[in-house]
Design an enzyme around this catalytic site. Structure first.
Site, PDB file in Angstrom:
ATOM      1  N   CYS A 192       0.535   7.841   2.418  1.00 49.73           N
ATOM      2  CA  CYS A 192      -0.619   8.571   2.953  1.00 49.73           C
ATOM      3  C   CYS A 192      -0.364   9.031   4.393  1.00 49.73           C
ATOM      4  O   CYS A 192      -0.276   8.203   5.298  1.00 49.73           O
ATOM      5  CB  CYS A 192      -1.840   7.653   2.869  1.00 49.73           C
ATOM      6  SG  CYS A 192      -3.271   8.209   3.795  1.00 49.73           S
ATOM      7  N   CYS A 230      -3.034   8.052   6.936  1.00 47.27           N
ATOM      8  CA  CYS A 230      -2.945   6.601   7.179  1.00 47.27           C
ATOM      9  C   CYS A 230      -1.896   6.316   8.250  1.00 47.27           C
ATOM     10  O   CYS A 230      -2.120   5.505   9.156  1.00 47.27           O
ATOM     11  CB  CYS A 230      -2.569   5.855   5.900  1.00 47.27           C
ATOM     12  SG  CYS A 230      -3.770   6.008   4.569  1.00 47.27           S
TER      13      CYS A 230
END
Length: 108
Positions: free
Chosen positions: A33, A36
């Site tokens: 991600c 993230c």
């Protein structure tokens, strides 16, 4: 693992988060991600800034499917703030450091 940020899993979630004496931020994330990865340095900096006042944790959603499912995590990163074993606040997506600081200050 980042300094000041504890990796947690499904098995340790209750002890580390729900039974904590201090507020806990749980960063639900995954290695693939992009957002993230982008927010991780901010979380790490806040862990240093608020050391001892709030516990900072990360939960990899790929390795630990039970906890994210329990809390309805549908998008990552999702940061859930717990206080006294209950959800106190939740932020989904990439946000500014100031927004995270504001939320933390309400809890400590």
């Amino acid at each position: 693992m980042a300094e000041g940020v504890l990796d947690i899993d499904d098995n340790g979630f209750e002890a580390e988060v729900l039974q904590s004496d201090i507020p806990v931020l749980v960063d639900f994330w995954a290695p693939w991600c992009g957002p993230c990865k982008a927010i991780a340095p901010t979380v790490e900096q806040l862990a240093k800034d608020f050391s001892g006042q709030i516990k900072f944790t990360k939960c990899n959603v790929d390795d630990n499917p039970i906890t994210p499912a329990k809390y309805g995590i549908r998008a990552i990163p999702t940061l859930i703030f717990f206080k006294g074993g209950e959800i106190a606040d939740q932020i989904t997506g990439m946000v500014a450091k100031a927004k995270l600081e504001e939320t933390i200050k309400k809890l400590v």
